[in-house]
Design an enzyme around this catalytic site. Structure first.
Site, PDB file in Angstrom:
ATOM      1  N   HIS A  56       0.808  -1.217   0.000  1.00  0.00           N
ATOM      2  CA  HIS A  56       0.000   0.000   0.000  1.00  0.00           C
ATOM      3  C   HIS A  56       0.843   1.270   0.000  1.00  0.00           C
ATOM      4  O   HIS A  56       0.662   2.159  -0.836  1.00  0.00           O
ATOM      5  CB  HIS A  56      -0.924   0.034   1.218  1.00  0.00           C
ATOM      6  CG  HIS A  56      -1.836  -1.146   1.333  1.00  0.00           C
ATOM      7  ND1 HIS A  56      -2.318  -1.835   0.236  1.00  0.00           N
ATOM      8  CD2 HIS A  56      -2.371  -1.763   2.416  1.00  0.00           C
ATOM      9  CE1 HIS A  56      -3.102  -2.814   0.640  1.00  0.00           C
ATOM     10  NE2 HIS A  56      -3.155  -2.791   1.955  1.00  0.00           N
ATOM     11  N   LYS A 105      -0.893  -0.454  14.300  1.00  0.00           N
ATOM     12  CA  LYS A 105      -2.174  -0.821  14.888  1.00  0.00           C
ATOM     13  C   LYS A 105      -2.266  -0.244  16.293  1.00  0.00           C
ATOM     14  O   LYS A 105      -1.253   0.046  16.923  1.00  0.00           O
ATOM     15  CB  LYS A 105      -2.338  -2.340  14.910  1.00  0.00           C
ATOM     16  CG  LYS A 105      -2.412  -2.955  13.510  1.00  0.00           C
ATOM     17  CD  LYS A 105      -2.728  -4.423  13.560  1.00  0.00           C
ATOM     18  CE  LYS A 105      -2.852  -4.984  12.145  1.00  0.00           C
ATOM     19  NZ  LYS A 105      -3.999  -4.411  11.409  1.00  0.00           N
TER      20      LYS A 105
END
Length: 510
Positions: free
Chosen positions: A264, A362
């Site tokens: 990404h 995260k």
């Protein structure tokens, strides 16, 4: 007497980019159709495409798996997935038309199920007019790619013909390093030529990612400033506020860098940094992205230009959450990172000396993906002491999610009798500016694969070059001991802040 010209369907006229794109006669086989990806994303996307009227009348969806299902049982499964995940309104007449072309073939990846599948596709070509045009979606782990591709080859379902095409769509991860990616490409390309391989990176299907090209190349305002003369540094961020949840077993050994940076974020970097293509045809875009990736390297020393971490227990908003090592199924001795940051440099005339900071993690402060181009200070400012004390650097921020849009930060005078300059924001929001609803990423990418539009799909060269950039960082981390820790709800480990401070920079707080 003149010869009449062949009739051309205007809805499939590639020369007019304003018209809706409708796929020609075709069908799709999904391997791994009972998995989470197919249930949550692929099946709803296919219904949405049908609902938008861009699939051919005879489009046929074939599921392949070990379940002993008949057609009705598979239709019930698809219906449940569509009702739960479709973005468009459920219309009974659309559904009734779609299920006429829904089939299920039972079998494993290494047995005679492929013979049954081959015969069924031949029958479907005759019954529904799919014309021998089939896309095979491999929604399975890479370990199964070889079996599936060679089985398709064995039963004669892989070769394209002059009057029919066969394409394979594969999901990431594309290997775990450059060598494994190269071997994986060799396995797939031994059966399917590169022009028939579509590697899914769902981020490239997002409308705001595609808008990077429009922003840069349709506006005289930006492109003259899009270089090292004016830009100080670039930050590319993909932050998540969730933990591993039920993915702990899958995630261990992969980590944030392999999961997000290799695909990404490096694709976003390529789109931001590439030179203007000759056109937006797939080959021309891919050529420019490959040039950027070839010129991109990690900045050294890696001990100071990279950072990694694991989240510990903390507060995510008002909720107390567990740390990584307390997550079910995660090895408490694992050194797999949930936060990764690195400094890259692009060795080109346009970008020489501009650091590109990439980070992902995260259990961070909030869910956000954005690209921030931070500009250098003006060479001369005719203001008195203190008049620009709270003025920051100009910036253009491209927000990919969740609040899609573009923000410009610049200095403006504060109202009053004195000259004081502060930062202000000019904010463009997709949801406020356009009434049209953007298609979901998988909708766009599935339709592109059926139309043979490969602009948004990474080539094997892009995949291997991305790993070449990341591999030295991963090798360094493998021998660098345990990752740093950071509390859930924060913005990462202290080492990530130090990484930027060494250049006099700070992370932008989204």
């Amino acid at each position: 007497m003149t010869t009449p010209q062949a009739w051309v369907n205007p809805l499939r006229d590639k020369t007019d980019k304003r018209l809706p794109r409708i796929a020609g006669p075709s069908g799709m086989v999904i391997f791994g159709v009972t998995g989470d990806l197919a249930r949550k994303k692929l099946l709803p996307a296919i219904y949405d495409l049908a609902n938008r009227g861009v699939l051919p009348a005879g489009f046929t969806l074939v599921g392949y798996g070990r379940r002993d299902w008949d057609k009705q049982q598979f239709c019930d499964y698809v219906h449940e997935a569509v009702v739960a995940g479709a973005r468009t309104e459920f219309r009974e007449h659309v559904w009734q038309h779609l299920i006429k072309g829904i089939e299920f073939v039972s079998g494993a990846f290494d047995d005679a199920g492929f013979d049954r599948l081959s015969q069924r596709l031949i029958d479907i070509d005759s019954e529904r007019g799919t014309g021998g045009n089939w896309a095979y979606y491999l929604s399975v782990p890479p370990d199964y790619f070889s079996d599936i591709c060679h089985q398709l080859e064995r039963v004669g379902m892989a070769d394209s013909r002059q009057d029919a095409w066969r394409r394979v769509i594969i999901e990431k991860p594309f290997g775990h390093d450059q060598e494994s990616a190269r071997k994986l490409n060799e396995i797939v390309n031994a059966v399917f030529p590169e022009e028939s391989v579509f590697r899914i990176d769902h981020y490239l299907g997002k409308e705001t990612v595609q808008n990077i090209l429009a922003l840069r190349f349709s506006n005289q305002l930006f492109e003259p400033l899009w270089n090292a003369r004016y830009i100080d540094h670039v930050q590319i961020t993909m932050a998540e506020d969730i933990g591993l949840g039920g993915r702990a077993g899958y995630y261990d050994g992969i980590g944030a860098a392999r999961d997000v940076i290799q695909n990404h974020l490096l694709q976003l970097l390529a789109l931001v940094a590439m030179e203007e293509p000759v056109s937006f045809e797939p080959h021309e875009l891919q050529v420019e992205k490959i040039k950027v990736l070839r010129a991109t390297t990690a900045q050294f020393p890696l001990s100071k230009t990279t950072a990694r971490g694991q989240y510990t227990a903390g507060w995510q908003g008002s909720e107390r959450v567990r740390g990584l090592r307390e997550e079910d199924g995660f090895d408490p001795n694992s050194t797999t990172e949930t936060y990764a940051a690195c400094t890259l440099e692009i060795n080109s005339r346009r970008w020489a000396g501009v650091p590109f900071y990439l980070r992902t993690g995260k259990r961070l402060g909030r869910r956000v993906t954005e690209i921030a181009l931070v500009f250098k200070d003006a060479p001369h400012q005719p203001f008195g002491a203190g008049q620009t004390a709270v003025l920051g650097k100009n910036a253009v921020v491209i927000r990919i999610q969740p609040d899609e849009g573009v923000l410009m930060r610049f200095g403006s005078k504060v109202p009053g009798s004195t000259m004081e300059v502060r930062d202000v924001n000019m904010d463009f929001s997709y949801s406020e500016a356009f009434t049209e609803e953007s298609p979901e990423a998988y909708e766009r990418l599935i339709l592109d694969a059926l139309l043979d539009e490969s602009s948004l799909f990474p080539t094997n060269d892009e995949v291997e070059l991305s790993w070449a950039i990341l591999d030295p960082i991963l090798e360094y981390w493998a021998g660098a001991g345990e990752p740093d820790s950071y509390p859930s709800g924060s913005w990462g480990p202290e080492s990530a802040d130090r990484m930027l401070r060494r250049n006099g920079h700070t992370w932008r707080r989204p």
